[in-house]
Design an enzyme around this catalytic site. Structure first.
Site, PDB file in Angstrom:
ATOM      1  N   CYS A  11       2.227  -8.105   8.421  1.00  0.00           N
ATOM      2  CA  CYS A  11       2.653  -9.316   7.700  1.00  0.00           C
ATOM      3  C   CYS A  11       4.156  -9.562   7.777  1.00  0.00           C
ATOM      4  O   CYS A  11       4.603 -10.688   8.014  1.00  0.00           O
ATOM      5  CB  CYS A  11       2.212  -9.226   6.245  1.00  0.00           C
ATOM      6  SG  CYS A  11       2.545  -7.637   5.491  1.00  0.00           S
ATOM      7  N   VAL A  27      -6.644 -10.723   0.859  1.00  0.00           N
ATOM      8  CA  VAL A  27      -6.527 -11.531   2.082  1.00  0.00           C
ATOM      9  C   VAL A  27      -7.831 -12.295   2.336  1.00  0.00           C
ATOM     10  O   VAL A  27      -7.805 -13.477   2.695  1.00  0.00           O
ATOM     11  CB  VAL A  27      -6.171 -10.637   3.292  1.00  0.00           C
ATOM     12  CG1 VAL A  27      -6.221 -11.430   4.590  1.00  0.00           C
ATOM     13  CG2 VAL A  27      -4.787 -10.022   3.102  1.00  0.00           C
ATOM     14  N   HIS A  59       6.762 -12.119   0.885  1.00  0.00           N
ATOM     15  CA  HIS A  59       7.722 -11.138   1.409  1.00  0.00           C
ATOM     16  C   HIS A  59       9.021 -11.846   1.793  1.00  0.00           C
ATOM     17  O   HIS A  59       8.994 -12.973   2.313  1.00  0.00           O
ATOM     18  CB  HIS A  59       7.175 -10.486   2.682  1.00  0.00           C
ATOM     19  CG  HIS A  59       6.063  -9.515   2.471  1.00  0.00           C
ATOM     20  ND1 HIS A  59       5.608  -9.121   1.242  1.00  0.00           N
ATOM     21  CD2 HIS A  59       5.318  -8.825   3.386  1.00  0.00           C
ATOM     22  CE1 HIS A  59       4.634  -8.233   1.396  1.00  0.00           C
ATOM     23  NE2 HIS A  59       4.428  -8.048   2.684  1.00  0.00           N
ATOM     24  N   GLY A  66     -11.404  -9.292  -0.923  1.00  0.00           N
ATOM     25  CA  GLY A  66     -10.047  -8.750  -0.994  1.00  0.00           C
ATOM     26  C   GLY A  66      -9.003  -9.845  -1.143  1.00  0.00           C
ATOM     27  O   GLY A  66      -9.311 -11.036  -1.040  1.00  0.00           O
ATOM     28  N   GLN A 107       2.947 -13.674   2.053  1.00  0.00           N
ATOM     29  CA  GLN A 107       2.365 -12.518   2.742  1.00  0.00           C
ATOM     30  C   GLN A 107       0.872 -12.700   2.976  1.00  0.00           C
ATOM     31  O   GLN A 107       0.343 -12.302   4.006  1.00  0.00           O
ATOM     32  CB  GLN A 107       2.624 -11.260   1.893  1.00  0.00           C
ATOM     33  CG  GLN A 107       2.206  -9.962   2.548  1.00  0.00           C
ATOM     34  CD  GLN A 107       0.820  -9.532   2.134  1.00  0.00           C
ATOM     35  OE1 GLN A 107       0.382  -9.795   1.022  1.00  0.00           O
ATOM     36  NE2 GLN A 107       0.112  -8.885   3.039  1.00  0.00           N
ATOM     37  N   GLY A 116       1.073  -6.903  -0.566  1.00  0.00           N
ATOM     38  CA  GLY A 116       0.918  -6.112   0.653  1.00  0.00           C
ATOM     39  C   GLY A 116      -0.020  -4.930   0.448  1.00  0.00           C
ATOM     40  O   GLY A 116      -0.579  -4.393   1.406  1.00  0.00           O
TER      41      GLY A 116
END
Ligand code: A2P
Length: 334
Positions: free
Chosen positions: A130, A16, A243, A14, A318, A161
């Protein structure tokens, strides 16, 4: 020899997860063995760590035998499903989802904000939302100096996000619109290219979204201010992965912009980017792939007739401070 740990990354493919692997490598985390876990769709593919190709395994309940630290970023329902098996195997779960954040015996930790809370863990430590993590890295040092009394935020949140699929949708949709092709929003409620969407996570009965209530509840928990008044509006914008947030802060004590800049310049995890004459202020492209949160546009709130209010703008990556870096920093604290 320094102690080394068996580490698993759950959700390794993913947005992240990939950053977690890179962050372990960049920060030279003492990894003895690295296990990369994802769904059956990814099993057999490889990802690189320290120049070596590691084969991704399908995550099963048995995946955590012999694992010391499991970094989870595969979504809340997967975290809930696997919690028992991770903890029973003796591993500590550092979870990026919102599944356990508000549970009393699950510490919710940003190392620059509340490192002491980590000691209370019973096998699970939660990584905060986050937007909240990025905000508190800059707000906590000011709170320690001048006692925060109220916080009002508006956010400008990147496509990352929504994970790898969110970033891909922004890029693909931008191309489609420039080519006059039809679009089909999937990762977001509406078109995100050349637009913004004041809707992140689902709506609740009081008109706030769950994302906005995460900012409220998680800030209160991490700052140990259970009654802190917090209000915010969370907005998705067509930035790729950092972000930004406009913050209005009210303190118990007076604070000038000069004092705030000095406090933040000395604080870990923050870089002051605040020189309007030089057109220097926090922007998502400048925060991208940086560990530090950028803080700027610091000024006295002129809607008040005292010096207890500040306006500030922050940007933070983020995927890093908002997720992967914070998780690896928690592992370092452990
Ligand atoms: P996969 O790539 O195999 O689907 P993102 O938030 O960027 O969308 O990433 C979600 C991560 O969670 C991915 O690594 C994804 O793996 C993983 N994942 C999704 N479903 C499962 C599952 N049932 N078991 C293990 N990992 C999963």
């Amino acid at each position: 020899m320094a102690k080394e740990f068996n580490v698993a990354v759950a959700g390794a493919t993913g947005a992240v997860g990939v950053e977690m692997i890179k962050t372990l490598e960049k920060r030279n985390f003492p990894v003895k063995n690295l296990k990369l876990l994802a769904s059956a769709r990814s099993a057999g593919k490889t990802l690189e760590y320290k120049g070596e190709k590691i084969v991704i395994e399908e995550m099963t309940y048995d995946s955590f035998k012999g694992v010391d630290i499991a970094l989870f970023s595969a979504g809340g329902s997967i975290s809930k499903e696997y919690r028992k098996y991770v903890v029973d195997s003796g591993a500590v779960m550092i979870d990026n989802s919102s599944a356990f954040r508000m549970e009393e015996d699950v510490p919710l930790v940003v190392p620059e904000v509340n490192p002491e809370d980590i000691k209370l863990h019973k096998g699970v430590i939660a990584n905060p939302n986050c937007t909240t993590a990025i905000m508190l890295v800059a707000v906590a040092p000011l709170h320690r100096a001048k006692k925060l009394r109220r916080l009002v935020a508006a956010t400008y949140q990147a496509a990352s996000g929504a994970g790898a699929k969110g970033m891909a949708e922004l890029i693909e949709q931008t191309r489609q619109i420039l080519n006059g092709e039809a679009i089909e929003p999937k990762a977001f409620a509406h078109r995100i290219a050349f637009n913004l969407i004041p809707h992140i996570d689902s709506f609740t009965d009081n008109g706030y979204t769950k994302e906005e209530l995460k900012m409220l509840n998680e800030s209160r928990k991490m700052l140990h201010l259970p009654d802190l008044p917090v209000s915010c509006t969370c907005v998705r914008i067509p930035a790729l992965r950092a972000h930004s947030e406009s913050l209005n802060l009210e303190f118990e004590e007076e604070i000038t912009p000069e004092e705030a800049r000095a406090i933040l310049a000395a604080a870990p995890g923050v870089t002051v980017a605040d020189d309007p004459d030089a057109k220097l202020y926090p922007m998502p492209v400048d925060a991208t792939e940086k560990y530090d949160v950028l803080a700027g546009r610091i000024r006295q709130d002129i809607s008040r007739n005292d010096k207890r209010g500040l306006e500030m703008f922050v940007s933070g990556d983020q995927l890093l401070k908002g997720a992967a870096l914070n998780a690896v920093q928690i592992a370092e604290l452990l």
